[in-house]
Design an enzyme around this catalytic site. Sequence first.
Site, PDB file in Angstrom:
ATOM      1  N   ASP A   2       0.780  -0.923  -0.093  1.00 11.43           N
ATOM      2  CA  ASP A   2      -0.141   0.004  -0.293  1.00 11.43           C
ATOM      3  C   ASP A   2       0.620   1.191   0.087  1.00 11.43           C
ATOM      4  O   ASP A   2       1.612   1.062   0.669  1.00 11.43           O
ATOM      5  CB  ASP A   2      -1.024  -0.026   1.972  1.00 11.43           C
ATOM      6  N   HIS A  19       2.581   2.807  -8.911  1.00 11.40           N
ATOM      7  CA  HIS A  19       2.719   1.625  -8.808  1.00 11.40           C
ATOM      8  C   HIS A  19       3.802   0.451  -9.729  1.00 11.40           C
ATOM      9  O   HIS A  19       4.501  -0.371  -9.512  1.00 11.40           O
ATOM     10  CB  HIS A  19       2.049   0.302  -9.985  1.00 11.40           C
ATOM     11  N   LEU A 113      11.432 -20.434  -2.678  1.00  7.92           N
ATOM     12  CA  LEU A 113       9.992 -20.129  -2.416  1.00  7.92           C
ATOM     13  C   LEU A 113       8.846 -19.534  -2.815  1.00  7.92           C
ATOM     14  O   LEU A 113       8.904 -19.689  -4.131  1.00  7.92           O
ATOM     15  CB  LEU A 113      10.683 -17.856  -1.970  1.00  7.92           C
TER      16      LEU A 113
HETATM   17  C1  FPP Z   1      -2.276  -0.204  -3.475  1.00  7.75           C
HETATM   18  O1  FPP Z   1      -1.471   1.655  -2.969  1.00  7.75           O
HETATM   19  C2  FPP Z   1      -1.493  -1.057  -4.283  1.00  7.75           C
HETATM   20  C3  FPP Z   1      -2.011  -1.658  -5.677  1.00  7.75           C
HETATM   21  C4  FPP Z   1      -3.290  -1.985  -5.054  1.00  7.75           C
HETATM   22  C5  FPP Z   1      -1.550  -2.075  -6.830  1.00  7.75           C
HETATM   23  C6  FPP Z   1       0.058  -2.778  -6.729  1.00  7.75           C
HETATM   24  C7  FPP Z   1       0.294  -3.481  -7.693  1.00  7.75           C
HETATM   25  C8  FPP Z   1       1.651  -3.300  -7.914  1.00  7.75           C
HETATM   26  C9  FPP Z   1       2.760  -2.870  -7.716  1.00  7.75           C
HETATM   27  C10 FPP Z   1       2.326  -4.295  -9.288  1.00  7.75           C
HETATM   28  C11 FPP Z   1       1.338  -5.745  -9.751  1.00  7.75           C
HETATM   29  C12 FPP Z   1       1.535  -6.621  -9.274  1.00  7.75           C
HETATM   30  C13 FPP Z   1       2.790  -7.506  -9.361  1.00  7.75           C
HETATM   31  C14 FPP Z   1       1.795  -8.255  -9.006  1.00  7.75           C
HETATM   32  C15 FPP Z   1       3.252  -7.037 -10.118  1.00  7.75           C
HETATM   33  P1  FPP Z   1      -2.487   1.783  -3.842  1.00  7.75           P
HETATM   34  O2  FPP Z   1      -2.022   2.599  -5.094  1.00  7.75           O
HETATM   35  O3  FPP Z   1      -3.585   2.049  -2.921  1.00  7.75           O
HETATM   36  O4  FPP Z   1      -1.536   3.252  -2.624  1.00  7.75           O
HETATM   37  P2  FPP Z   1      -2.665   4.085  -2.301  1.00  7.75           P
HETATM   38  O5  FPP Z   1      -3.307   4.345  -1.156  1.00  7.75           O
HETATM   39  O6  FPP Z   1      -1.449   5.745  -1.735  1.00  7.75           O
HETATM   40  O7  FPP Z   1      -3.317   5.633  -3.214  1.00  7.75           O
END
Ligand code: FPP
Length: 230
Positions: A2, A19, A113
């Site tokens: 997050d 991301h 893993l």
């Molecule tokens: C949460 O941060 C993150 C996500 C919803 C996406 C996580 C995905 C990736 C890191 C990339 C793709 C995955 C893989 C397996 C390669 P947020 O967007 O909710 O952040 P915020 O709360 O600060 O808005």
Amino acid sequence: MDGNGRWAKARGLPRLAGHRAGTENLRRTLKACVRHGIKILTIYAFSTENWGRPAEEVRGLMTILEQVIERELKELHEQGVQIRHIGRSDNVSPRLLKKIQKAVELTKHNDTLILNVAFNYGGRQEIIDAVRRIMREGIDPAKVDDALLSQYLYTAGQPDPDLIIRTSGEMRVSNFLIWQGAYAELYVTPTYWPDFNEDELQKALDHYAARERRFGLTAEQTKTLAEQAK
Ligand code: FPP
């Protein structure tokens, strides 16, 4: 993972840049986990609720996942990482599904893993899917207990998580491994996911090591059980 969006916003960048930075950090963290001898890592990549985000962000996340599989699969396989998908397949494009299936198939015998990728995942949906299968198979209700239900979850055959780390300071579980995480230790850090580095991982592991896990028992009972297990 997050805090990608806030990490980007703090730098005046679009959310997708966050991301992408988060994806790079996943690469580093995965390597650190292998070095620490962690056997199972589950990452929350996309929840069933995330479909409700702006279409451009959803599309971007799907593209990032496709690109990551294309780019990283060979190296992950060489590192001995076994990739598993936990979550539903509906709404996912056939092209991306095919890539996920290829990654799962190629790495299925690896054992350095296990990387559970929680993608199109929701803890409640997982339990609903388990109950539906149990009912479809006509299992006797008297036979339904903790162990049986666990065998119908996406994580069947795996132990429950010991530690759940949430970045960016949110004190919520957000539908993540709600069954399996019933006794997991929680660790919340204010650091945004793209900045969660090996020092932060070490801190989380140190916190975990210092905690006393009692599984509902008294401290004395836990101590006796630990001595008996030696
Ligand atoms: C949460 O941060 C993150 C996500 C919803 C996406 C996580 C995905 C990736 C890191 C990339 C793709 C995955 C893989 C397996 C390669 P947020 O967007 O909710 O952040 P915020 O709360 O600060 O808005």
